[in-house]
Enzyme design. Structure first.
Site, PDB file in Angstrom:
ATOM      1  N   ASP A  27      47.125  42.839  25.127  1.00 56.28           N
ATOM      2  CA  ASP A  27      48.369  42.377  25.720  1.00 56.28           C
ATOM      3  C   ASP A  27      49.207  41.653  24.663  1.00 56.28           C
ATOM      4  O   ASP A  27      49.323  42.132  23.538  1.00 56.28           O
ATOM      5  CB  ASP A  27      48.060  41.477  26.923  1.00 56.28           C
ATOM      6  CG  ASP A  27      49.181  41.458  27.956  1.00 56.28           C
ATOM      7  OD1 ASP A  27      50.187  40.775  27.703  1.00 56.28           O
ATOM      8  OD2 ASP A  27      49.039  42.112  29.002  1.00 56.28           O
ATOM      9  N   CYS A  70      47.337  36.981  25.545  1.00 53.43           N
ATOM     10  CA  CYS A  70      46.490  38.117  25.924  1.00 53.43           C
ATOM     11  C   CYS A  70      46.518  38.369  27.427  1.00 53.43           C
ATOM     12  O   CYS A  70      45.648  39.045  27.973  1.00 53.43           O
ATOM     13  CB  CYS A  70      45.054  37.912  25.446  1.00 53.43           C
ATOM     14  SG  CYS A  70      44.930  37.677  23.660  1.00 53.43           S
TER      15      CYS A  70
END
Length: 251
Positions: free
Chosen positions: A106, A206
């Site tokens: 991410d 993330c």
């Protein structure tokens, strides 16, 4: 295995080159570094395609890049844009840039005081297992932090390296995200050594809510950790884990 070559379906493919060229790029723009990674990545993939099509038997190289980036946020291909908490104007005010990129994972932050490592390896030279590759990168970080007296761990289901896993005080010290094609890797890890943690407040790191981020100097209670020493320790453990032979070059 046959000498320095490996066999698959009784066909000898190419030599297993465990030499890894180490390049320290210093302080370098993220996009420029990404372009350079892509260049090295493509050259290895092209060589592998040529070997397969023409039975050329050309040895494929491996690289390990160290770099420190100006303030930048990057979002992986499966990332959620809502995890970026700044708009374009706020990014400019923070002196930061933003890129959507082609690694897994991410959103994360890179900046001064962070050691970023990009291994660009032909895993056919080592082992063809991406899961094992990520675990070895994590182990390299865990062993390096152990050299500083810290007990770092993996967190189940969350790639990267953490402290105090399973407690309310869990905090991430190293993020990871890689890309691989034809068993060639790129992107890698970002270890917070002396980084400014304030920049992590602008994202949901993330995509994981409710967990903190930390740095090596904070954990040791010192103003600054010698980053050159950390790199040396990382490479020592990388060499042992991957059974690699290091070749130092200037970029």
């Amino acid at each position: 295995m046959l000498g320095n070559y490996y066999k698959k379906n009784d066909v000898i493919l190419h030599s297993m080159n465990k030499s890894v060229e180490i390049q320290d790029l210093g302080f370098k723009d993220y996009k420029d570094t990404w372009d350079y990674q892509e260049q090295l990545f493509k050259s290895i993939v092209d060589t592998k395609i040529k070997n397969r099509r023409e039975d050329a038997g050309i040895e494929t190289p491996n690289y390990f890049l160290f770099v420190e980036h100006p303030h930048v946020y990057t979002l992986g291909k499966s990332g959620d844009m809502s995890n970026m908490l700044l708009n374009e104007e706020q990014l400019t005010q923070k002196g930061a840039t933003f890129y959507k990129i082609n690694r897994g994972g991410d959103i994360t932050y890179h900046g001064p005081g962070q050691i970023v490592g990009y291994p660009i390896l032909d895993l056919d030279n080592f082992f063809t297992d991406i899961h094992k590759y990520l675990r070895f990168l994590e182990e390299m970080i865990i062993l390096t932090l152990a050299d500083y007296g810290l007990k770092a761990e993996r967190s189940p289901g969350e790639t990267g390296v953490w402290l105090d896993v399973g407690t309310p005080f869990a905090r991430k010290i190293c993020a990871m995200g890689v890309r691989a094609s034809r068993w060639v890797t790129m992107h890698g890890f970002a270890l917070n050594v002396n980084a400014d943690l304030g920049y992590f407040d602008n994202i949901i790191p993330c995509g994981i809510r409710g967990k903190a981020v930390t740095t090596l100097n904070n954990e040791l209670g010192v103003e600054k950790v010698d980053e050159t020493e950390v790199k040396e320790k990382l490479l020592k453990h990388f060499t042992l884990l991957f059974e690699a032979q290091l070749n130092y070059q200037t970029a």
